[in-house]
Design an enzyme around this catalytic site. Structure first.
Site, PDB file in Angstrom:
ATOM      1  N   GLU A  43       0.822  -1.217   0.000  1.00 15.94           N
ATOM      2  CA  GLU A  43       0.000   0.000   0.000  1.00 15.94           C
ATOM      3  C   GLU A  43       0.849   1.256   0.000  1.00 15.94           C
ATOM      4  O   GLU A  43       1.831   1.359   0.737  1.00 15.94           O
ATOM      5  CB  GLU A  43      -0.888  -0.026   1.251  1.00 15.94           C
ATOM      6  CG  GLU A  43      -2.260   0.514   1.013  1.00 15.94           C
ATOM      7  CD  GLU A  43      -3.047  -0.335   0.023  1.00 15.94           C
ATOM      8  OE1 GLU A  43      -3.007  -0.017  -1.189  1.00 15.94           O
ATOM      9  OE2 GLU A  43      -3.684  -1.301   0.444  1.00 15.94           O
ATOM     10  N   HIS A  44       0.427   2.191  -0.823  1.00 14.50           N
ATOM     11  CA  HIS A  44       1.107   3.482  -0.976  1.00 14.50           C
ATOM     12  C   HIS A  44       2.546   3.312  -1.449  1.00 14.50           C
ATOM     13  O   HIS A  44       3.415   4.127  -1.124  1.00 14.50           O
ATOM     14  CB  HIS A  44       1.064   4.302   0.328  1.00 14.50           C
ATOM     15  CG  HIS A  44      -0.285   4.940   0.549  1.00 14.50           C
ATOM     16  ND1 HIS A  44      -0.642   6.124  -0.047  1.00 14.50           N
ATOM     17  CD2 HIS A  44      -1.361   4.539   1.257  1.00 14.50           C
ATOM     18  CE1 HIS A  44      -1.887   6.427   0.303  1.00 14.50           C
ATOM     19  NE2 HIS A  44      -2.345   5.476   1.093  1.00 14.50           N
ATOM     20  N   ILE A  45       2.795   2.256  -2.187  1.00 12.76           N
ATOM     21  CA  ILE A  45       4.144   2.154  -2.746  1.00 12.76           C
ATOM     22  C   ILE A  45       4.125   2.081  -4.267  1.00 12.76           C
ATOM     23  O   ILE A  45       5.179   2.049  -4.899  1.00 12.76           O
ATOM     24  CB  ILE A  45       4.976   1.001  -2.136  1.00 12.76           C
ATOM     25  CG1 ILE A  45       4.291  -0.352  -2.321  1.00 12.76           C
ATOM     26  CG2 ILE A  45       5.261   1.261  -0.673  1.00 12.76           C
ATOM     27  CD1 ILE A  45       5.190  -1.524  -1.905  1.00 12.76           C
ATOM     28  N   ASP A  46       2.930   2.088  -4.866  1.00 14.05           N
ATOM     29  CA  ASP A  46       2.926   2.051  -6.342  1.00 14.05           C
ATOM     30  C   ASP A  46       3.582   3.314  -6.901  1.00 14.05           C
ATOM     31  O   ASP A  46       4.319   3.265  -7.883  1.00 14.05           O
ATOM     32  CB  ASP A  46       1.523   1.808  -6.936  1.00 14.05           C
ATOM     33  CG  ASP A  46       0.467   2.803  -6.541  1.00 14.05           C
ATOM     34  OD1 ASP A  46       0.705   3.613  -5.612  1.00 14.05           O
ATOM     35  OD2 ASP A  46      -0.617   2.798  -7.172  1.00 14.05           O
ATOM     36  N   GLY A 135     -12.984   2.787  -1.325  1.00  8.57           N
ATOM     37  CA  GLY A 135     -11.647   2.207  -1.168  1.00  8.57           C
ATOM     38  C   GLY A 135     -11.409   0.946  -1.970  1.00  8.57           C
ATOM     39  O   GLY A 135     -10.361   0.328  -1.864  1.00  8.57           O
ATOM     40  N   SER A 137     -11.879   1.095  -5.295  1.00 11.75           N
ATOM     41  CA  SER A 137     -11.594   1.637  -6.624  1.00 11.75           C
ATOM     42  C   SER A 137     -12.777   1.784  -7.559  1.00 11.75           C
ATOM     43  O   SER A 137     -12.702   1.469  -8.748  1.00 11.75           O
ATOM     44  CB  SER A 137     -10.547   0.767  -7.314  1.00 11.75           C
ATOM     45  OG  SER A 137      -9.328   1.390  -7.178  1.00 11.75           O
ATOM     46  N   SER A 138     -13.860   2.315  -7.024  1.00  8.56           N
ATOM     47  CA  SER A 138     -15.027   2.557  -7.880  1.00  8.56           C
ATOM     48  C   SER A 138     -14.667   3.527  -9.009  1.00  8.56           C
ATOM     49  O   SER A 138     -15.123   3.360 -10.146  1.00  8.56           O
ATOM     50  CB  SER A 138     -16.176   3.126  -7.055  1.00  8.56           C
ATOM     51  OG  SER A 138     -15.739   4.254  -6.326  1.00  8.56           O
ATOM     52  N   ASP A 183      -4.391   0.722  -9.300  1.00  6.49           N
ATOM     53  CA  ASP A 183      -5.829   0.449  -9.419  1.00  6.49           C
ATOM     54  C   ASP A 183      -6.221   0.244 -10.877  1.00  6.49           C
ATOM     55  O   ASP A 183      -6.904  -0.714 -11.237  1.00  6.49           O
ATOM     56  CB  ASP A 183      -6.648   1.613  -8.837  1.00  6.49           C
ATOM     57  CG  ASP A 183      -6.346   1.837  -7.379  1.00  6.49           C
ATOM     58  OD1 ASP A 183      -5.719   0.954  -6.760  1.00  6.49           O
ATOM     59  OD2 ASP A 183      -6.738   2.894  -6.847  1.00  6.49           O
ATOM     60  N   TYR A 233      -3.619  12.381   0.352  1.00  7.39           N
ATOM     61  CA  TYR A 233      -2.930  11.497  -0.586  1.00  7.39           C
ATOM     62  C   TYR A 233      -1.767  12.202  -1.277  1.00  7.39           C
ATOM     63  O   TYR A 233      -0.629  11.720  -1.267  1.00  7.39           O
ATOM     64  CB  TYR A 233      -3.924  10.964  -1.627  1.00  7.39           C
ATOM     65  CG  TYR A 233      -3.337   9.926  -2.540  1.00  7.39           C
ATOM     66  CD1 TYR A 233      -3.416   8.574  -2.244  1.00  7.39           C
ATOM     67  CD2 TYR A 233      -2.687  10.297  -3.716  1.00  7.39           C
ATOM     68  CE1 TYR A 233      -2.866   7.617  -3.079  1.00  7.39           C
ATOM     69  CE2 TYR A 233      -2.134   9.344  -4.558  1.00  7.39           C
ATOM     70  CZ  TYR A 233      -2.239   8.007  -4.239  1.00  7.39           C
ATOM     71  OH  TYR A 233      -1.694   7.068  -5.068  1.00  7.39           O
TER      72      TYR A 233
END
Ligand code: GLA
Length: 398
Positions: A43-46, A135, A137-138, A183, A233
């Site tokens: 998470e949060h590393i892409d 959360g 990814s809609s 995503d 973010y």
């Protein structure tokens, strides 16, 4: 209890509704599907060049589309009121009053920027079974599903990786969120029965069969809406860039934080004096390591180890990256205590939204009741739950 066990809408429903709304015509109506996703770990590393391990899941958005004889574009959604009308030759600009249409117009802008020419307009009717702003990814499902629908309908044949890139570019340039690629990538390329190990620096990816045996992932929705663009973010992303700059200035050679191994990090961390930047960078290095461990754990069928890695990931996102909050922390700690739960963590951007838990199938019902009770006691909200299966990436249905 707010337990979502099955999809509410099915794609067949779109056709009669479409004809009622837009009338009959000799042009075909085509229908496409686009999945939600969970991120198992990473998470949060892409956006830090890391590796991530998401899966597409069996909750879908459906898009029906038909070409028109004029240059108009018309958008409707079965669940959201309002009709949005534009012209394919418009110079699209973000406008708050256009609501979800902004995501679609952003995609059209990017498709046109890539040199594709639309010979006519089209009409759209959509419906989604993916909780909005939750959360999973809609919004990426909307971007990629629409991009794929339009590309296939007009014969552009845009490949899946380019669909993902269009979605990300549109988020950056049209919506104003500097998101990573995870995503859009998993939604465009996901495959049923697998999770995907994606290297966000090179965009190389590999599918890993996701055989969870007696276990399944339960998605737990805080029901606390968040909007990425309003959240922290972009701030997190720039903190990581600052940390990287400090390392580079001190002579540490790496082009992104996730390039550092844990061992290299131990030598490098002294160069980041700022306590917050230090914690942000530490999360990235260790989370990247956990992704590789999780990938191996899945490959070896070691689900207890996977569960432990989920727990560690959440702890790091809570303490070092600070993107959880009371709702996610309550859900996750309640989940981790339950019998039959191997591990739990927030998934996606955080700040509200959803968490996932790895739970023994036969214990899911009791699990949901207990977690719900604790969550409501602490937060006053009712959480949403559903046990998910993997799903396919964007697809043409008929
Ligand atoms: C959001 C973004 C992704 C990723 C996650 C956090 O979902 O769209 O690119 O950064 O947050 O892992």
């Amino acid at each position: 209890m707010n337990t979502l066990t099955q999809n509410t809408y099915n794609p067949e429903e779109l056709i009669p509704a479409f004809k009622k709304l837009y009338g009959d015509s000799s042009e075909n109506i085509r229908v496409f599907s686009s999945p939600a996703r969970i991120n198992i770990i990473g998470e949060h590393i892409d956006y830090n060049g890391g590796k991530v391990f998401p899966a597409a899941i069996n909750k879908y958005l459906y898009v029906a589309v038909r070409k028109r004889s004029d240059s108009k574009i018309i958008y409707n959604d079965l669940r959201f009121p309002g009709t949005y009308e534009f012209d394919i030759n418009d110079d699209f600009k973000f406008d708050k009053k256009n609501d979800y249409s902004n995501y679609l117009n952003g995609i059209l802008s990017e498709i046109k920027n890539s040199g594709f020419v639309f010979p006519c307009g089209f009409e759209i009717l959509m419906v989604s079974n993916i909780p909005a702003g939750g959360g999973i990814s809609s919004s990426s499902a909307l971007e990629c599903g629409f991009a794929y629908a339009v590309s296939e309908t007009f014969g552009f044949g845009i490949d899946r990786v380019s669909i993902a890139k269009l979605g990300q570019l549109s988020e950056h340039r049209f919506i104003g969120v500097n998101c990573g690629i995870m995503d859009q990538f998993i939604i465009a390329t996901g495959k049923k029965n697998t999770a995907e190990l994606l290297d966000c620096a090179s965009l190389e990816y590999e599918y890993a069969p996701l055989d969870l045996g007696d276990f399944c992932f339960v998605v737990m929705n805080t029901n606390k809406m968040r909007k990425l663009s309003d959240s922290k973010y972009n701030e997190r992303r720039s903190q990581c860039e600052q940390a990287l700059k400090l390392l580079n200035e001190a002579g540490v050679k790496c082009s992104n934080l996730c390039e550092l191994t844990v061992e290299q990090w131990k030598d490098a961390e002294v160069f980041i004096k700022d306590e917050i930047l230090l914690r942000r960078a530490r999360h990235c290095v260790y989370e990247n390591r956990r992704v590789l461990d999780a990938f191996n754990a899945v490959k070896n069928g070691n689900l207890s180890e996977l569960g432990e890695l989920l727990n560690k990931s959440h702890e790091s996102l809570k303490n070092d990256y600070e993107v959880t909050g009371i709702e996610l922390d309550t859900l996750v700690s309640a989940a981790q205590k339950q019998e039959g739960c191997l591990g739990a963590r927030m998934t996606g951007a955080g700040f509200g939204g959803c968490a996932i838990a790895l739970v023994r199938k036969s214990q899911v019902e009791r699990f949901e009741q207990n977690v719900q009770a604790e969550y409501t006691k602490v937060t006053g909200y009712e959480a949403g739950f559903f046990a998910c299966e993997t799903g396919d990436g964007v697809a043409a249905l008929f």
